[in-house]
Design a protein around this motif. Structure first.
Motif, PDB file in Angstrom:
ATOM      1  N   LYS A  21     -30.159  38.202  91.610  1.00  0.00           N
ATOM      2  CA  LYS A  21     -29.736  37.489  90.358  1.00  0.00           C
ATOM      3  C   LYS A  21     -30.230  36.090  89.893  1.00  0.00           C
ATOM      4  CE  LYS A  21     -25.829  35.757  87.618  1.00  0.00           C
ATOM      5  NZ  LYS A  21     -24.887  36.558  87.822  1.00  0.00           N
TER       6      LYS A  21
ATOM      7  N   MET B  32     -34.013  35.434  89.955  1.00  0.00           N
ATOM      8  CA  MET B  32     -34.448  36.618  88.489  1.00  0.00           C
ATOM      9  C   MET B  32     -34.316  35.181  87.772  1.00  0.00           C
ATOM     10  SD  MET B  32     -32.925  40.261  88.376  1.00  0.00           S
ATOM     11  CE  MET B  32     -33.923  40.827  86.850  1.00  0.00           C
ATOM     12  N   ILE B  33     -33.566  34.555  87.923  1.00  0.00           N
ATOM     13  CA  ILE B  33     -32.626  33.084  86.679  1.00  0.00           C
ATOM     14  C   ILE B  33     -33.589  32.266  86.979  1.00  0.00           C
ATOM     15  CG2 ILE B  33     -30.831  31.662  86.163  1.00  0.00           C
ATOM     16  CD1 ILE B  33     -28.763  33.773  86.606  1.00  0.00           C
ATOM     17  N   GLU B  34     -33.807  32.182  88.039  1.00  0.00           N
ATOM     18  CA  GLU B  34     -34.963  30.752  88.659  1.00  0.00           C
ATOM     19  C   GLU B  34     -36.088  31.404  87.280  1.00  0.00           C
ATOM     20  OE1 GLU B  34     -34.929  30.041  92.699  1.00  0.00           O
ATOM     21  OE2 GLU B  34     -33.242  29.067  92.055  1.00  0.00           O
ATOM     22  N   ALA B  35     -36.119  32.003  88.212  1.00  0.00           N
ATOM     23  CA  ALA B  35     -38.237  33.214  87.700  1.00  0.00           C
ATOM     24  C   ALA B  35     -37.751  32.872  85.595  1.00  0.00           C
ATOM     25  CB  ALA B  35     -38.113  34.121  87.757  1.00  0.00           C
ATOM     26  N   LYS B  36     -37.022  33.374  85.419  1.00  0.00           N
ATOM     27  CA  LYS B  36     -36.662  32.948  83.745  1.00  0.00           C
ATOM     28  C   LYS B  36     -36.746  31.752  83.372  1.00  0.00           C
ATOM     29  CE  LYS B  36     -33.770  34.014  79.562  1.00  0.00           C
ATOM     30  NZ  LYS B  36     -32.435  34.862  79.718  1.00  0.00           N
ATOM     31  N   SER B  37     -35.980  31.373  83.917  1.00  0.00           N
ATOM     32  CA  SER B  37     -36.196  29.546  83.976  1.00  0.00           C
ATOM     33  C   SER B  37     -37.929  28.712  83.891  1.00  0.00           C
ATOM     34  CB  SER B  37     -35.619  28.589  84.340  1.00  0.00           C
ATOM     35  OG  SER B  37     -34.281  29.116  83.944  1.00  0.00           O
TER      36      SER B  37
ATOM     37  N   GLY C 263     -40.836  30.554  83.753  1.00  0.00           N
ATOM     38  CA  GLY C 263     -41.506  30.953  82.853  1.00  0.00           C
ATOM     39  C   GLY C 263     -40.888  30.729  81.361  1.00  0.00           C
ATOM     40  N   LEU C 264     -39.840  30.110  81.073  1.00  0.00           N
ATOM     41  CA  LEU C 264     -39.862  29.288  79.795  1.00  0.00           C
ATOM     42  C   LEU C 264     -40.151  27.922  79.440  1.00  0.00           C
ATOM     43  CD1 LEU C 264     -35.843  30.377  79.002  1.00  0.00           C
ATOM     44  CD2 LEU C 264     -38.178  30.982  77.757  1.00  0.00           C
TER      45      LEU C 264
ATOM     46  N   THR D  78     -44.076  29.090  79.110  1.00  0.00           N
ATOM     47  CA  THR D  78     -44.241  29.011  77.703  1.00  0.00           C
ATOM     48  C   THR D  78     -44.386  27.401  77.006  1.00  0.00           C
ATOM     49  OG1 THR D  78     -43.727  31.087  79.020  1.00  0.00           O
ATOM     50  CG2 THR D  78     -43.833  30.366  76.288  1.00  0.00           C
TER      51      THR D  78
END
Length: 83
Positions: free
Chosen positions: A54, A57-62, A64-65, A68
């Protein structure tokens, strides 16, 4: 089937498998006797792994944002320079 469909299918099958295994273990918990400590340790390990997953995944999402956002700002700057 596209990649998104495959990922959803794999995720759902993993979830269903986990639910079935959990139901089986819960139903037969009295039969395990001496293995209960091992089972408790295994469940604890799985919880730790899920917590780590978890977090990653949160780190990867951050990340990625942020990537971007940086790419969009860079593209905007290039467009502004062209004008």
């Amino acid at each position: 089937m596209n990649k998104s469909g495959i990922n959803k299918t794999l995720w759902l099958s993993g979830l269903l498998t986990g639910a079935l295994v959990g139901a089986y273990l819960y139903k037969n918990k009295d039969d395990f006797g001496p293995q209960k400590k091992k089972l408790d340790k295994l469940i604890g390990d799985v919880k730790d792994i899920l917590g780590d997953l978890k977090t990653k995944m949160i780190e990867a999402k951050s990340e990625g944002l942020e990537a971007t956002k940086t790419a969009l700002l860079s593209a905007k700057d290039k467009v502004d320079k062209v004008k």
